[in-house]
Design a protein around this motif. Structure first.
Motif, PDB file in Angstrom:
ATOM      1  N   ASN A   7      -6.357   0.360  -1.328  1.00 45.47           N
ATOM      2  CA  ASN A   7      -5.942   1.384  -2.301  1.00 45.47           C
ATOM      3  C   ASN A   7      -4.499   1.737  -1.976  1.00 45.47           C
ATOM      4  OD1 ASN A   7      -7.687   2.592   0.097  1.00 45.47           O
ATOM      5  ND2 ASN A   7      -6.019   4.033  -0.324  1.00 45.47           N
ATOM      6  N   SER A  50     -10.360   5.558  -1.662  1.00 46.33           N
ATOM      7  CA  SER A  50     -10.602   4.135  -1.425  1.00 46.33           C
ATOM      8  C   SER A  50     -11.330   3.524  -2.627  1.00 46.33           C
ATOM      9  CB  SER A  50     -11.443   3.958  -0.158  1.00 46.33           C
ATOM     10  OG  SER A  50     -10.848   4.653   0.914  1.00 46.33           O
ATOM     11  N   LYS A  60       0.812  -1.226   0.000  1.00 48.65           N
ATOM     12  CA  LYS A  60       0.000   0.000   0.000  1.00 48.65           C
ATOM     13  C   LYS A  60       0.837   1.264   0.000  1.00 48.65           C
ATOM     14  CE  LYS A  60      -3.439   1.269   2.157  1.00 48.65           C
ATOM     15  NZ  LYS A  60      -4.796   1.697   2.387  1.00 48.65           N
ATOM     16  N   SER A  73      -8.123  -0.128   3.913  1.00 46.88           N
ATOM     17  CA  SER A  73      -8.782   0.013   2.617  1.00 46.88           C
ATOM     18  C   SER A  73      -7.799  -0.395   1.513  1.00 46.88           C
ATOM     19  CB  SER A  73      -9.269   1.443   2.432  1.00 46.88           C
ATOM     20  OG  SER A  73      -8.218   2.361   2.677  1.00 46.88           O
ATOM     21  N   GLU A 121     -15.918   4.460   4.666  1.00 45.98           N
ATOM     22  CA  GLU A 121     -15.405   3.524   5.658  1.00 45.98           C
ATOM     23  C   GLU A 121     -16.228   3.504   6.950  1.00 45.98           C
ATOM     24  OE1 GLU A 121     -13.807   5.818   4.048  1.00 45.98           O
ATOM     25  OE2 GLU A 121     -12.054   4.954   3.059  1.00 45.98           O
ATOM     26  N   HIS A 123      -5.203  11.805   2.546  1.00 44.82           N
ATOM     27  CA  HIS A 123      -6.145  10.717   2.302  1.00 44.82           C
ATOM     28  C   HIS A 123      -7.092  11.067   1.182  1.00 44.82           C
ATOM     29  CE1 HIS A 123      -5.372   8.475   6.055  1.00 44.82           C
ATOM     30  NE2 HIS A 123      -6.033   7.519   5.456  1.00 44.82           N
TER      31      HIS A 123
HETATM   32 MG    MG Z   1      -7.896   4.002   4.094  1.00 48.31          MG
END
Ligand code: MG
Ligand code: TXA
Length: 326
Positions: free
Chosen positions: A139, A145, A50, A137, A174, A228
């Motif tokens: 991604n 995400s 990630k 998540s 989320e 994010h």
């Molecule tokens: Mg995340």
């Protein structure tokens, strides 16, 4: 790593996880990237795949509340009540950590977030492993995400062992992360369960301030201090009363718009996504951001929603996707 397998069978995906592999899977919120939370090497590979900062703790996923001892050392009274009300579902409770979970999962913290997802495929997969499954998540770190398995492959093809191909995610944002280690629960990240819903179960539940107090949030939930949910396009928030005119720079032909109400002048925008309800907006928001990247657009105008119910979580993600630095 060889190319990522697309699998349709939970038992095949579970075998890969039990072997220390990395498998993305659908939940009702977003796709998660699973790894065995008791396997140090698997967790190390997960952070690498990630590009995730090592101080950002992972949520541990379980198949049932009664399995809490697989991840936590204590089930606090507030967690018991909230889990009884909202699990399986989009709720993560932060509890004292069990030594069975390797310390890199929680970025060295002595607490652990646990979640029992609602999505049948996720539950079937986790149950088939008989393990606590760490799953951020699915991604690349910092990106929006993923709510479809195809989006997962855009970010992670060749970096993970498999993706369990399932349906698109129903909620699209989320889980709510709630610290249940002190006297009263504290909502650390807005998500699928609203503060009002939490307060219906425990009246004293409260929320941390969201985007402004970055330092305070950083201490409570380390993940919130990193960028994010950001596409390559620059996200510009459009307030409820700022809809009269969209800025003309950069050119509308390189711009997109999403919202509940149409933009003032839609003739020249490259891509417009309107949603019939705030639930649809929440479900589609990350996919909208990803689509702006597929179309190589430079600007994404995003109509802000009011912060009630799922709108609270959506507004939080809108603000974070627009924040270039915290
Ligand atoms: Mg995340
Ligand atoms: O809906 C979800 O929660 C999805 C699906 C896959 O279950 N997972 C997810 O994970 O969103 P991730 O890694 O993208 O976000 C986890 C969030 C971060 O903000 C992290 O800081 C917080 O949960 N978190 C995890 N463990 C924590 C802990 N022990 N204390 C405080 N915050 C924690």
């Amino acid at each position: 790593m060889p190319t990522t397998q697309i699998v349709y069978d939970c038992s095949v995906a579970a075998a890969i996880l039990r072997d220390g592999g990395l498998v993305a899977f659908p939940t009702e919120t977003v796709y998660g990237l699973g790894a065995d939370a008791t396997n140090q090497a698997a967790i190390q590979r997960l952070f690498l795949a990630k590009g995730r900062p090592s101080d950002n703790p992972l949520i541990v996923h379980l198949a049932a509340v009664r399995d809490w001892r697989m991840a936590a050392s204590e089930l606090t009274e507030s967690a018991k009540q909230l889990l009884a009300a909202f699990s399986p579902g989009p709720l993560t409770t932060v509890l004292p950590k069990s030594p069975k979970i390797v310390s890199s999962v929680t970025g060295g913290l002595n607490t652990v977030g646990i979640r029992i997802p609602f999505a049948p495929l996720a539950l079937e997969l986790i149950a088939a492993t008989n393990l606590p499954i760490a799953a951020p998540s699915a991604n690349l770190s910092g990106r929006p995400s993923c709510t479809t398995w195809q989006a997962v492959l855009e970010d992670l093809d060749g970096r993970i062992d498999a993706v369990l191909a399932g349906p698109p995610c129903g909620i699209g944002l989320e889980s709510s992360v709630v610290d249940c280690t002190s006297q009263h629960p504290i909502l650390l990240r807005a998500g699928g369960i609203s503060l009002t819903q939490l307060q219906q179960v425990i009246a004293e539940a409260r929320a941390l301030p969201t985007t402004s107090d970055a330092a305070g949030i950083g201490l409570a939930s380390p993940g919130l201090r990193h960028p994010h949910y950001q596409p390559t396009a620059r996200v510009i928030l459009v307030g409820e009363d700022a809809l009269a005119e969209l800025p003309q720079q950069p050119s509308p032909a390189e711009s997109a718009y999403c919202g509940l109400t149409p933009p003032p002048d839609d003739s020249t925008l490259a891509y417009i996504q309107l949603y019939p309800s705030v639930e649809d907006y929440a479900r589609g928001y990350y996919e909208f951001l990803r689509e702006t990247d597929r179309r190589h657009l430079r600007t994404a105008f995003v109509e802000l929603v009011s912060p009630t119910e799922i709108g609270g979580a959506l507004r939080d993600r809108q603000q974070r996707s627009a924040a270039r630095e915290l």
